[in-house]
Design a protein around this motif. Structure first.
Motif, PDB file in Angstrom:
ATOM      1  N   VAL A 118     -47.207 -67.356   0.013  1.00 47.46           N
ATOM      2  CA  VAL A 118     -45.811 -67.086  -0.337  1.00 47.46           C
ATOM      3  C   VAL A 118     -45.115 -66.249   0.726  1.00 47.46           C
ATOM      4  O   VAL A 118     -44.061 -66.606   1.234  1.00 47.46           O
ATOM      5  CB  VAL A 118     -45.722 -66.381  -1.707  1.00 47.46           C
ATOM      6  N   ALA A 119     -45.720 -65.111   1.077  1.00 48.96           N
ATOM      7  CA  ALA A 119     -45.072 -64.226   2.050  1.00 48.96           C
ATOM      8  C   ALA A 119     -46.054 -63.168   2.511  1.00 48.96           C
ATOM      9  O   ALA A 119     -47.058 -62.887   1.837  1.00 48.96           O
ATOM     10  CB  ALA A 119     -43.844 -63.565   1.439  1.00 48.96           C
ATOM     11  N   VAL A 120     -45.755 -62.562   3.645  1.00 52.14           N
ATOM     12  CA  VAL A 120     -46.464 -61.384   4.137  1.00 52.14           C
ATOM     13  C   VAL A 120     -45.438 -60.267   4.248  1.00 52.14           C
ATOM     14  O   VAL A 120     -44.402 -60.409   4.908  1.00 52.14           O
ATOM     15  CB  VAL A 120     -47.122 -61.639   5.503  1.00 52.14           C
ATOM     16  N   LEU A 121     -45.722 -59.146   3.562  1.00 50.06           N
ATOM     17  CA  LEU A 121     -44.765 -58.045   3.488  1.00 50.06           C
ATOM     18  C   LEU A 121     -45.435 -56.737   3.894  1.00 50.06           C
ATOM     19  O   LEU A 121     -46.662 -56.585   3.773  1.00 50.06           O
ATOM     20  CB  LEU A 121     -44.218 -57.915   2.070  1.00 50.06           C
ATOM     21  N   LYS A 122     -44.639 -55.784   4.342  1.00 46.93           N
ATOM     22  CA  LYS A 122     -45.163 -54.459   4.653  1.00 46.93           C
ATOM     23  C   LYS A 122     -45.508 -53.747   3.347  1.00 46.93           C
ATOM     24  O   LYS A 122     -44.671 -53.632   2.445  1.00 46.93           O
ATOM     25  CB  LYS A 122     -44.126 -53.659   5.437  1.00 46.93           C
ATOM     26  N   GLY A 123     -46.743 -53.256   3.262  1.00 48.20           N
ATOM     27  CA  GLY A 123     -47.224 -52.670   2.013  1.00 48.20           C
ATOM     28  C   GLY A 123     -46.377 -51.531   1.479  1.00 48.20           C
ATOM     29  O   GLY A 123     -45.964 -51.560   0.316  1.00 48.20           O
ATOM     30  N   ARG A 150     -39.129 -60.668 -11.385  1.00 44.20           N
ATOM     31  CA  ARG A 150     -38.847 -61.996 -10.829  1.00 44.20           C
ATOM     32  C   ARG A 150     -38.986 -61.929  -9.317  1.00 44.20           C
ATOM     33  O   ARG A 150     -38.367 -61.094  -8.656  1.00 44.20           O
ATOM     34  CB  ARG A 150     -37.435 -62.437 -11.215  1.00 44.20           C
ATOM     35  N   VAL A 151     -39.812 -62.804  -8.778  1.00 42.74           N
ATOM     36  CA  VAL A 151     -40.033 -62.853  -7.328  1.00 42.74           C
ATOM     37  C   VAL A 151     -39.553 -64.207  -6.815  1.00 42.74           C
ATOM     38  O   VAL A 151     -39.992 -65.253  -7.307  1.00 42.74           O
ATOM     39  CB  VAL A 151     -41.528 -62.668  -6.975  1.00 42.74           C
ATOM     40  N   GLU A 152     -38.649 -64.181  -5.858  1.00 43.11           N
ATOM     41  CA  GLU A 152     -38.112 -65.399  -5.263  1.00 43.11           C
ATOM     42  C   GLU A 152     -38.276 -65.304  -3.758  1.00 43.11           C
ATOM     43  O   GLU A 152     -37.775 -64.361  -3.129  1.00 43.11           O
ATOM     44  CB  GLU A 152     -36.632 -65.564  -5.636  1.00 43.11           C
ATOM     45  N   THR A 181     -42.945 -71.716   2.632  1.00 50.55           N
ATOM     46  CA  THR A 181     -42.381 -72.521   1.552  1.00 50.55           C
ATOM     47  C   THR A 181     -41.439 -71.673   0.714  1.00 50.55           C
ATOM     48  O   THR A 181     -41.359 -70.453   0.877  1.00 50.55           O
ATOM     49  CB  THR A 181     -43.504 -73.083   0.652  1.00 50.55           C
ATOM     50  N   THR A 182     -40.717 -72.334  -0.192  1.00 49.58           N
ATOM     51  CA  THR A 182     -39.874 -71.645  -1.164  1.00 49.58           C
ATOM     52  C   THR A 182     -40.627 -71.565  -2.489  1.00 49.58           C
ATOM     53  O   THR A 182     -41.231 -72.547  -2.923  1.00 49.58           O
ATOM     54  CB  THR A 182     -38.548 -72.407  -1.354  1.00 49.58           C
ATOM     55  N   TRP A 183     -40.582 -70.397  -3.125  1.00 48.56           N
ATOM     56  CA  TRP A 183     -41.381 -70.174  -4.340  1.00 48.56           C
ATOM     57  C   TRP A 183     -40.677 -69.159  -5.218  1.00 48.56           C
ATOM     58  O   TRP A 183     -40.036 -68.220  -4.731  1.00 48.56           O
ATOM     59  CB  TRP A 183     -42.765 -69.670  -3.961  1.00 48.56           C
ATOM     60  N   ALA A 184     -40.797 -69.320  -6.545  1.00 42.39           N
ATOM     61  CA  ALA A 184     -40.210 -68.359  -7.483  1.00 42.39           C
ATOM     62  C   ALA A 184     -41.029 -68.341  -8.769  1.00 42.39           C
ATOM     63  O   ALA A 184     -41.478 -69.382  -9.246  1.00 42.39           O
ATOM     64  CB  ALA A 184     -38.758 -68.704  -7.788  1.00 42.39           C
ATOM     65  N   ALA A 185     -41.215 -67.143  -9.324  1.00 38.70           N
ATOM     66  CA  ALA A 185     -41.914 -66.975 -10.600  1.00 38.70           C
ATOM     67  C   ALA A 185     -41.691 -65.551 -11.083  1.00 38.70           C
ATOM     68  O   ALA A 185     -41.224 -64.686 -10.334  1.00 38.70           O
ATOM     69  CB  ALA A 185     -43.405 -67.276 -10.456  1.00 38.70           C
TER      70      ALA A 185
END
Length: 356
Positions: A118-123, A150-152, A181-185
């Motif tokens: 989904v993504a790589v983010l700074k902790g 909600r994560v988009e 990719t695009t993802w949401a949940a």
């Protein structure tokens, strides 16, 4: 019944909520021995003075405390007993979280669930964002989705949103690496809270999605699993899109406003906005207001809030100054940083106790 009057085990069981068989077991364990045993019949008798100890024992066993720990609590002073109870609860919660993580691993291996990057983010940034946005969640048995985040995700951004129907918070993060990719949940908010400390200690966190949850992958640390909530999340995009133009804008020091809110005596308060600045009053207007220096554009307004709605919206704002976009006394207010717009909160006012 006088304290020294003996009661048979059946009556004592009724008074304490323990069964007769349990009382025999605890007597044999030395935790609540009977005050007297009839030498002929073997009947066991107890006194009223033993009721409190037996009730406390039952309550401790109801939170799954082992007998050795129960005995230590029963015989300890109140302060030490509280410490032992807290220690036990912390262990239970830790064991439950460890079991949940291991169960997720087992289920993943059994079903061979595919993982979608989904993504790589700074902790540290992700940890702050989770804590900020989750202040807008609520525990509602009828709508468990209100306790979720909600994560988009798109290639350009990851947006986190939460709402309790009276407040909505959203923050947009820039991924450390573009998503494929695009993802949401909607992710379980309690499980995310439990993972925040590990997330904060990780330079980078990789988010992988499965059909029923997300994996938070961190180098040198155990992966964290959070379940997805199946219920439909409220249409927050429609709510944000339907907001009318602000008629008044207030820019004020976050620290000064928070100090006034912290010292406010009531559960409800009013903001009186004019060209002279901002004044915080009791909602009933019976107490003198506390003036705050503020930059105000637009028309004068008088708007009221529950303290539990306004305070977290202001406290989580980013930066030294907070901006309030006001639309009217019965319209949502937008609260965000005056110079950084990646965290935005929309809060609902309440009706004045008295007209301004």
């Amino acid at each position: 019944m006088p304290n020294l009057e003996l009661m048979p085990i059946g009556i004592f069981a009724q008074r304490t909520g323990l069964t007769s068989s349990a009382l025999r077991f605890y007597a044999d364990s030395g935790l609540v021995p009977p005050a007297e045993i009839d030498p002929v019949s073997g009947y066991r008798y107890y006194t009223a003075d033993q009721v409190a100890r037996a009730v406390e024992l039952r309550q401790l066993r109801e939170i799954a405390m082992p007998l050795t720990a129960v005995e230590a609590v029963l015989d300890a002073e109140p302060g030490e007993a509280s410490r032992l109870i807290d220690e036990h609860v912390a262990k239970v919660l830790g064991d439950a979280n460890a079991a949940r993580q291991k169960a997720a691993l087992i289920k993943s291996s059994l079903s061979d669930e595919p993982c979608l990057p989904v993504a790589v983010l700074k902790g540290p940034v992700l940890a702050d964002a989770i804590e900020q946005v989750l202040t807008a969640t609520a525990r509602d048995p009828d709508m468990p989705v209100l306790g979720g985040l909600r994560v988009e995700a798109t290639q350009e951004a990851v947006t986190l949103t939460a709402t309790d129907r009276y407040r909505l918070s959203t923050r947009t993060l820039v991924p450390a690496e573009p998503a494929a990719t695009t993802w949401a949940a909607t992710v379980n908010g309690d499980e995310l809270r439990a993972a925040v400390s590990e997330i904060r200690r990780s330079v980078l966190v990789r988010v992988d999605a499965t059909p029923h949850g997300i994996w938070l992958r961190m180098a040198g640390r155990e992966d964290q699993y959070c379940q997805l909530l199946p219920e439909e999340f409220p249409d927050h995009r429609l709510m944000l899109a339907s907001l009318s133009e602000a008629v008044t804008r207030v820019t004020v020091s976050k620290a000064l406003l928070l100090r006034v809110l912290e010292e406010h005596p009531g559960a409800r308060l009013s903001l009186r906005v004019s060209h002279r600045g901002l004044k915080v009053l009791a909602a009933d207007d019976e107490h003198p207001g506390l003036p705050l220096p503020a930059a105000v554009t637009g028309r004068a307004l008088h708007i009221s809030f529950e303290l539990t709605t306004l305070f977290p919206a202001v406290s989580t704002a980013i930066g030294p100054d907070v901006m309030l976009d006001l639309r009217g006394p019965d319209q949502p207010v937008t609260i965000r940083s005056a110079d950084r717009g990646d965290l935005t909160t929309v809060a609902m006012p309440v009706k004045h106790d008295r007209s301004a």
